[in-house]
Design an enzyme around this catalytic site. Structure first.
Site, PDB file in Angstrom:
ATOM      1  N   THR A  68       3.645  -3.488  17.574  1.00  0.00           N
ATOM      2  CA  THR A  68       3.291  -2.990  18.847  1.00  0.00           C
ATOM      3  C   THR A  68       2.841  -1.584  19.005  1.00  0.00           C
ATOM      4  O   THR A  68       2.202  -1.116  20.002  1.00  0.00           O
ATOM      5  CB  THR A  68       4.366  -3.421  20.001  1.00  0.00           C
ATOM      6  OG1 THR A  68       5.642  -2.924  19.302  1.00  0.00           O
ATOM      7  CG2 THR A  68       4.489  -4.995  20.232  1.00  0.00           C
TER       8      THR A  68
ATOM      9  N   GLU B 129      20.150  -8.028   3.225  1.00  0.00           N
ATOM     10  CA  GLU B 129      19.919  -6.995   2.177  1.00  0.00           C
ATOM     11  C   GLU B 129      18.524  -6.218   2.192  1.00  0.00           C
ATOM     12  O   GLU B 129      17.528  -6.848   2.322  1.00  0.00           O
ATOM     13  CB  GLU B 129      20.145  -7.793   1.049  1.00  0.00           C
ATOM     14  CG  GLU B 129      21.393  -8.571   0.562  1.00  0.00           C
ATOM     15  CD  GLU B 129      22.560  -7.614   0.504  1.00  0.00           C
ATOM     16  OE1 GLU B 129      22.486  -6.406   0.197  1.00  0.00           O
ATOM     17  OE2 GLU B 129      23.719  -7.790   0.871  1.00  0.00           O
TER      18      GLU B 129
ATOM     19  N   LEU C 227       6.381 -23.669   2.293  1.00  0.00           N
ATOM     20  CA  LEU C 227       6.607 -22.160   2.428  1.00  0.00           C
ATOM     21  C   LEU C 227       5.890 -21.970   3.871  1.00  0.00           C
ATOM     22  O   LEU C 227       4.765 -22.409   4.112  1.00  0.00           O
ATOM     23  CB  LEU C 227       6.123 -21.236   1.547  1.00  0.00           C
ATOM     24  CG  LEU C 227       6.381 -19.694   1.738  1.00  0.00           C
ATOM     25  CD1 LEU C 227       6.866 -19.000   0.585  1.00  0.00           C
ATOM     26  CD2 LEU C 227       4.939 -18.972   2.063  1.00  0.00           C
TER      27      LEU C 227
ATOM     28  N   TRP D 286      -1.104   0.198  17.967  1.00  0.00           N
ATOM     29  CA  TRP D 286      -2.070   0.294  18.806  1.00  0.00           C
ATOM     30  C   TRP D 286      -2.335   1.604  19.039  1.00  0.00           C
ATOM     31  O   TRP D 286      -3.573   1.970  19.445  1.00  0.00           O
ATOM     32  CB  TRP D 286      -1.954  -0.217  20.230  1.00  0.00           C
ATOM     33  CG  TRP D 286      -1.799  -1.891  20.318  1.00  0.00           C
ATOM     34  CD1 TRP D 286      -0.498  -2.611  20.468  1.00  0.00           C
ATOM     35  CD2 TRP D 286      -2.612  -2.858  19.986  1.00  0.00           C
ATOM     36  NE1 TRP D 286      -0.662  -4.011  20.408  1.00  0.00           N
ATOM     37  CE2 TRP D 286      -2.288  -4.225  20.180  1.00  0.00           C
ATOM     38  CE3 TRP D 286      -4.194  -2.665  19.915  1.00  0.00           C
ATOM     39  CZ2 TRP D 286      -2.777  -5.254  19.882  1.00  0.00           C
ATOM     40  CZ3 TRP D 286      -4.930  -4.002  19.660  1.00  0.00           C
ATOM     41  CH2 TRP D 286      -4.143  -5.331  19.844  1.00  0.00           C
TER      42      TRP D 286
ATOM     43  N   LEU E 193      13.463   0.936   9.547  1.00  0.00           N
ATOM     44  CA  LEU E 193      12.989  -0.413   9.780  1.00  0.00           C
ATOM     45  C   LEU E 193      12.123  -0.522  10.761  1.00  0.00           C
ATOM     46  O   LEU E 193      11.064  -1.763  10.808  1.00  0.00           O
ATOM     47  CB  LEU E 193      14.439  -1.097  10.661  1.00  0.00           C
ATOM     48  CG  LEU E 193      15.741  -1.350   9.960  1.00  0.00           C
ATOM     49  CD1 LEU E 193      16.757  -1.894  10.870  1.00  0.00           C
ATOM     50  CD2 LEU E 193      15.210  -2.162   8.725  1.00  0.00           C
TER      51      LEU E 193
ATOM     52  N   ASP F 291       4.089  -1.224   3.411  1.00  0.00           N
ATOM     53  CA  ASP F 291       3.701   0.081   4.024  1.00  0.00           C
ATOM     54  C   ASP F 291       2.946   0.731   3.035  1.00  0.00           C
ATOM     55  O   ASP F 291       3.102   0.369   1.609  1.00  0.00           O
ATOM     56  CB  ASP F 291       5.043   0.661   4.326  1.00  0.00           C
ATOM     57  CG  ASP F 291       4.814   2.031   5.205  1.00  0.00           C
ATOM     58  OD1 ASP F 291       3.411   2.214   5.550  1.00  0.00           O
ATOM     59  OD2 ASP F 291       5.760   2.753   5.298  1.00  0.00           O
TER      60      ASP F 291
ATOM     61  N   GLY G  19      -2.486   3.275   3.857  1.00  0.00           N
ATOM     62  CA  GLY G  19      -3.336   4.617   3.905  1.00  0.00           C
ATOM     63  C   GLY G  19      -3.128   5.499   2.664  1.00  0.00           C
ATOM     64  O   GLY G  19      -4.122   6.219   2.470  1.00  0.00           O
ATOM     65  N   ARG G  20      -2.029   5.846   2.405  1.00  0.00           N
ATOM     66  CA  ARG G  20      -1.850   6.618   1.068  1.00  0.00           C
ATOM     67  C   ARG G  20      -2.299   6.243  -0.071  1.00  0.00           C
ATOM     68  O   ARG G  20      -2.832   6.960  -0.816  1.00  0.00           O
ATOM     69  CB  ARG G  20      -0.073   7.009   1.029  1.00  0.00           C
ATOM     70  CG  ARG G  20       0.218   8.069   2.102  1.00  0.00           C
ATOM     71  CD  ARG G  20       1.798   8.043   2.110  1.00  0.00           C
ATOM     72  NE  ARG G  20       2.300   6.793   2.965  1.00  0.00           N
ATOM     73  CZ  ARG G  20       3.572   6.371   2.827  1.00  0.00           C
ATOM     74  NH1 ARG G  20       4.535   6.950   2.121  1.00  0.00           N
ATOM     75  NH2 ARG G  20       3.784   5.221   3.417  1.00  0.00           N
TER      76      ARG G  20
ATOM     77  N   ARG H 196      10.583  -3.153   1.710  1.00  0.00           N
ATOM     78  CA  ARG H 196       9.810  -2.107   2.181  1.00  0.00           C
ATOM     79  C   ARG H 196       8.992  -1.359   1.008  1.00  0.00           C
ATOM     80  O   ARG H 196       9.710  -0.749   0.379  1.00  0.00           O
ATOM     81  CB  ARG H 196      10.494  -1.291   3.291  1.00  0.00           C
ATOM     82  CG  ARG H 196       9.531  -0.185   3.914  1.00  0.00           C
ATOM     83  CD  ARG H 196       9.970   0.333   5.256  1.00  0.00           C
ATOM     84  NE  ARG H 196       8.887   1.020   5.783  1.00  0.00           N
ATOM     85  CZ  ARG H 196       8.797   1.545   6.812  1.00  0.00           C
ATOM     86  NH1 ARG H 196       9.504   1.280   7.814  1.00  0.00           N
ATOM     87  NH2 ARG H 196       7.721   2.082   7.298  1.00  0.00           N
TER      88      ARG H 196
ATOM     89  N   HIS I  24      -6.022  -0.951   3.696  1.00  0.00           N
ATOM     90  CA  HIS I  24      -5.731  -2.140   4.414  1.00  0.00           C
ATOM     91  C   HIS I  24      -6.322  -3.260   3.787  1.00  0.00           C
ATOM     92  O   HIS I  24      -5.991  -4.477   3.857  1.00  0.00           O
ATOM     93  CB  HIS I  24      -6.225  -1.948   5.917  1.00  0.00           C
ATOM     94  CG  HIS I  24      -5.332  -0.916   6.709  1.00  0.00           C
ATOM     95  ND1 HIS I  24      -3.825  -0.817   6.220  1.00  0.00           N
ATOM     96  CD2 HIS I  24      -5.748  -0.111   7.564  1.00  0.00           C
ATOM     97  CE1 HIS I  24      -3.385   0.270   7.217  1.00  0.00           C
ATOM     98  NE2 HIS I  24      -4.399   0.788   7.751  1.00  0.00           N
TER      99      HIS I  24
ATOM    100  N   ARG J  59      -8.979   5.095   4.849  1.00  0.00           N
ATOM    101  CA  ARG J  59      -7.611   4.376   5.100  1.00  0.00           C
ATOM    102  C   ARG J  59      -7.911   2.849   4.872  1.00  0.00           C
ATOM    103  O   ARG J  59      -7.028   1.985   4.645  1.00  0.00           O
ATOM    104  CB  ARG J  59      -6.931   4.847   6.476  1.00  0.00           C
ATOM    105  CG  ARG J  59      -6.514   6.116   6.206  1.00  0.00           C
ATOM    106  CD  ARG J  59      -5.722   6.691   7.807  1.00  0.00           C
ATOM    107  NE  ARG J  59      -4.811   5.581   8.079  1.00  0.00           N
ATOM    108  CZ  ARG J  59      -3.653   5.364   7.798  1.00  0.00           C
ATOM    109  NH1 ARG J  59      -3.097   6.331   6.883  1.00  0.00           N
ATOM    110  NH2 ARG J  59      -2.693   4.633   8.155  1.00  0.00           N
TER     111      ARG J  59
HETATM  112  C1  FPP Z   1       0.949   0.174   7.010  1.00  0.00           C
HETATM  113  O1  FPP Z   1       0.398   0.930   6.169  1.00  0.00           O
HETATM  114  C2  FPP Z   1       0.258  -1.155   7.118  1.00  0.00           C
HETATM  115  C3  FPP Z   1      -0.382  -1.673   8.149  1.00  0.00           C
HETATM  116  C4  FPP Z   1       0.026  -1.156   9.423  1.00  0.00           C
HETATM  117  C5  FPP Z   1      -1.025  -2.809   8.161  1.00  0.00           C
HETATM  118  C6  FPP Z   1      -0.547  -3.885   7.037  1.00  0.00           C
HETATM  119  C7  FPP Z   1      -1.590  -5.048   7.023  1.00  0.00           C
HETATM  120  C8  FPP Z   1      -1.935  -5.694   5.862  1.00  0.00           C
HETATM  121  C9  FPP Z   1      -1.499  -5.188   4.547  1.00  0.00           C
HETATM  122  C10 FPP Z   1      -2.927  -6.801   6.069  1.00  0.00           C
HETATM  123  C11 FPP Z   1      -2.579  -7.825   6.743  1.00  0.00           C
HETATM  124  C12 FPP Z   1      -3.099  -9.266   6.496  1.00  0.00           C
HETATM  125  C13 FPP Z   1      -3.635 -10.228   7.462  1.00  0.00           C
HETATM  126  C14 FPP Z   1      -4.137 -11.175   6.932  1.00  0.00           C
HETATM  127  C15 FPP Z   1      -3.247 -10.072   8.815  1.00  0.00           C
HETATM  128  P1  FPP Z   1      -0.029   2.535   6.627  1.00  0.00           P
HETATM  129  O2  FPP Z   1      -1.348   2.347   7.154  1.00  0.00           O
HETATM  130  O3  FPP Z   1       1.079   2.872   7.715  1.00  0.00           O
HETATM  131  O4  FPP Z   1      -0.006   3.257   5.290  1.00  0.00           O
HETATM  132  P2  FPP Z   1       0.399   4.934   5.140  1.00  0.00           P
HETATM  133  O5  FPP Z   1       1.932   5.065   5.723  1.00  0.00           O
HETATM  134  O6  FPP Z   1       0.337   5.173   3.900  1.00  0.00           O
HETATM  135  O7  FPP Z   1      -0.685   5.468   6.233  1.00  0.00           O
END
Ligand code: FPP
Length: 256
Positions: free
Chosen positions: A82, A223, A147, A85, A211, A36, A39-40, A204, A53, A49
């Site tokens: 889910t 944990e 892994l 979207w 969660l 998580d 974006g921030r 997280r 990613h 944003r």
């Molecule tokens: C949440 O941060 C993050 C996501 C919704 C996307 C996470 C995906 C990746 C890190 C890349 C995954 C890689 C592959 C190969 C599929 P947020 O956008 O909610 O952040 P914010 O809370 O700061 O807005």
């Protein structure tokens, strides 16, 4: 990085935050991560944003290697829920395009490390290019025995539980399962994570303490470890610190 890891493994001061002491005989088998704060992280730098990613995607291999180096068996990464979207179309599209960038870039090194790719989530409704990229990676790594890098993609815990209950009911109706045969273990086999151990540790990032519909059945005794760091800046040091703290906790599973 590996010198740093060696230093941590040999470090006697177990409580030292900066140099966590790791015991290689008590490494969590399965670590799940809610990545998580992308974006921030981007906003803080005046970037769009999606730049967050992209940077977050770059971090996936680094942490996979860190996990592999200490003997973690399964790493589950929450890549798209889910609920995601509901985000703006452009952002969803960008996220859906990440697998086709990530795998061609990283698959060779992952194969060299004997990593096996798996996906937990619903394939329906993923665009073809996303599905093809992930299915190709799954196929190419299917005989690997190291892994398991498990991407939770188009995944939601409640949807998984409902689908599991529906499958149980169907099997009961068709005489394949007697209600009294339904144990926790049997029910686990109806989950999308069937065959995987439950996570020992959930990480997280970004300071959120939720969660977010992630692995609701599987996290019952996991944990939890939270950090303020945003996912793109989450380092090997954060990762090993989380594992070191896990090793200091006594897991009681409801007992004494
Ligand atoms: C949440 O941060 C993050 C996501 C919704 C996307 C996470 C995906 C990746 C890190 C890349 C995954 C890689 C592959 C190969 C599929 P947020 O956008 O909610 O952040 P914010 O809370 O700061 O807005």
């Amino acid at each position: 990085m590996f010198n740093q890891l060696k230093k941590w493994l040999g470090n006697e001061s177990a409580q030292d935050e900066k140099s966590p002491h790791l015991e290689l005989d008590n490494v969590p088998s399965h670590i799940a991560i809610i990545m998580d704060g992308n974006g921030r992280w981007a906003k803080q730098r005046g970037l769009p944003r999606v730049a967050g990613h992209h940077s977050g995607m770059k971090n996936v291999k680094k942490i996979t290697i860190a996990a592999d180096s200490i003997g973690v068996k399964v790493l589950t990464m929450y890549a798209f829920s889910t609920e995601n979207w509901k985000r703006p179309k452009e952002e969803v599209e960008f996220l859906m395009k990440l697998p086709q960038e990530f795998f061609p870039l990283e698959i060779e090194e992952l194969i060299e490390r004997n990593v096996r790719i798996r996906m937990t989530g619903w394939k329906e409704s993923l665009p073809d290019y996303t599905l093809n990229a992930i299915e190709d990676a799954i196929e190419r790594t299917k005989n690997n025995t190291g892994l398991i890098l498990n991407f939770a993609l188009n995944y939601g815990g409640r949807k998984e539980l409902l689908a599991g209950v529906q499958d149980v009911l169907k099997d009961v109706q068709e005489g394949k399962l007697r209600p009294e045969e339904l144990t926790e273990e049997t029910f686990s086999s109806y989950m999308l994570t069937s065959g995987l151990p439950d996570p020992d540790l959930l990480i997280r990032t970004s300071g959120e303490l939720r969660l977010s519909n992630f692995l609701l059945w599987q996290l019952a005794y996991t944990e939890l470890w939270f950090t303020e760091a945003y996912w793109p800046e989450f380092s090997e040091e954060h990762f090993y610190r989380a594992v070191a703290e896990y090793q200091r906790r006594a897991r009681r599973y409801g007992g004494l």
